[in-house]
Write an enzyme that holds these catalytic residues in place. Sequence first.
Site, PDB file in Angstrom:
ATOM      1  N   HIS A  99       1.046  -1.191   0.017  1.00 52.94           N
ATOM      2  CA  HIS A  99       0.035  -0.046  -0.271  1.00 52.94           C
ATOM      3  C   HIS A  99       0.936   1.102  -0.006  1.00 52.94           C
ATOM      4  O   HIS A  99       2.011   0.939   0.530  1.00 52.94           O
ATOM      5  CB  HIS A  99      -0.873  -0.067   1.153  1.00 52.94           C
ATOM      6  CG  HIS A  99      -1.709  -1.098   1.644  1.00 52.94           C
ATOM      7  ND1 HIS A  99      -1.306  -2.178   2.150  1.00 52.94           N
ATOM      8  CD2 HIS A  99      -3.098  -1.354   1.317  1.00 52.94           C
ATOM      9  CE1 HIS A  99      -2.180  -3.077   2.376  1.00 52.94           C
ATOM     10  NE2 HIS A  99      -3.229  -2.541   1.893  1.00 52.94           N
ATOM     11  N   ASP A 102       2.399   1.912   3.361  1.00 52.33           N
ATOM     12  CA  ASP A 102       3.501   0.947   3.965  1.00 52.33           C
ATOM     13  C   ASP A 102       4.998   1.491   3.469  1.00 52.33           C
ATOM     14  O   ASP A 102       5.935   1.038   4.292  1.00 52.33           O
ATOM     15  CB  ASP A 102       3.403  -0.502   3.071  1.00 52.33           C
ATOM     16  CG  ASP A 102       1.893  -0.945   3.366  1.00 52.33           C
ATOM     17  OD1 ASP A 102       1.311  -0.516   4.373  1.00 52.33           O
ATOM     18  OD2 ASP A 102       1.556  -1.740   2.441  1.00 52.33           O
TER      19      ASP A 102
END
Length: 441
Positions: A99, A102
């Site tokens: 993501h 992240d």
Amino acid sequence: MPYFDNIPIISYEGAGSNNPYSFKFYNPEEKVGGRTMEEYLRIGIAYWHTFTADLSEPFGVGTAVRNWNHLDGMELAKARVEAAFEFFEKLGVPYFCFHDVDIAPEGDTLAETNKNLDTIVPMIKDYMKDSKTKLLWNTANNFTHPRFLHGAASSNNADVFAYAAAKVKKQLEVGKELGGENYVFWGGREGYETLLNTDMKIELDNLGRFFHMAVDYAKEIGFDAQFLIEPKPKEPTTHQYDFDVASGLAFLEKYDLTNHFKFNIEANHATLAGHTFEHELHYARVHGVLGSVDANQGHPLLGWDTDEFPTDLYATTLAMYEIIKNGGLGRGGLNFDAKVRRGSFEQEDLIHAHIAGMDSFAVGLKVAQQMYDDRVLEDIISERYSSYDSGIGKDIVDGKADFHSLEDHALSLKEISHQSGRLELIKSTMNQYLLRVNAGE
Ligand code: XUL
Ligand code: CO
């Protein structure tokens, strides 16, 4: 700086090995069904669980001990990239997934967040040049930040709809930059908590509009990734709109999106929806929309999404059976959307967990391929439906029957005879196949 320097490169040593740092069944070069295991399984590592998460859960703070924990901000983000590519190399995996949040910290503004991404993404691209590990998919996290408390594309607040769109726009650009093969939409907040304050119609229509805009933008920038919807019935919302593959497919049809999407199926989401993992894979397969897999397993005694590493060989076999029947996963893969348990807080547990998952899917692949080659289920199933191969059954499937001809047929019947479903025989045959592969036969 090496982050996993006490961990050797993990290689295949076979089922007899006692070396915890070796694969017992995952042999990347071994051919199964005409492809190497590596080509068939297309293993991916989930950046969020393995490099970002701290193993906190609703009842407890994080426990993970990581040798990048002393850093913060962009220094931490950079260390994680270094650790990630070292880890990929140790396991020899072909793919990873992430993501936006992240890989780079969110700034105070969207512009600052994008600037942080613009520092990390080129760094990842550089690492990818010297690595065999490619991007299976990326996605935008439109669920963690408080701005998404009422949803993202299905929010009641148009400013949030715009913000969510801007984040997806950026991730489509990032996916293109890093050569992503797929792009995932998991609608964690795309649902509702209660109908008492919800206009479901506008939320669904907006979700449809959002997906069309994403399709248009990907086309505009020439990003040809396969778009994937990842269904989940609930959690964190009470009801998520992409409940399961069947409801997701109905949504795509209603909003004229079927040409642009397939599904990313997660085992633990299937079980939360009251389905088996293989049900969701099967449903997607027979509708031609099986795209990719988030490989994990839920705990049978817990109701929530525990995201455990997959070790249930029965489940991996049935999953691989569906994937074999699908002719493989195409551009998809098996992304370990799985986390080590809170008690497995040491860094080396990350390696053991991935070895366990990869070995479990390797066993599943080998067993399923043998069953498929021997037509274990195929012959039983075609025999079970053979009443549709001739006579009135053939008329039904050929569209030649109507209620008149069916009534005539029913009136002419003296008795209806059935054959056994042989379920127990089938299950014991499957056990036989499982044990044969484990014994190396
Ligand atoms: C949450 C989940 C996500 C998606 C990507 O349950 O599975 O991590 O895979 O957003
Ligand atoms: Co997932």
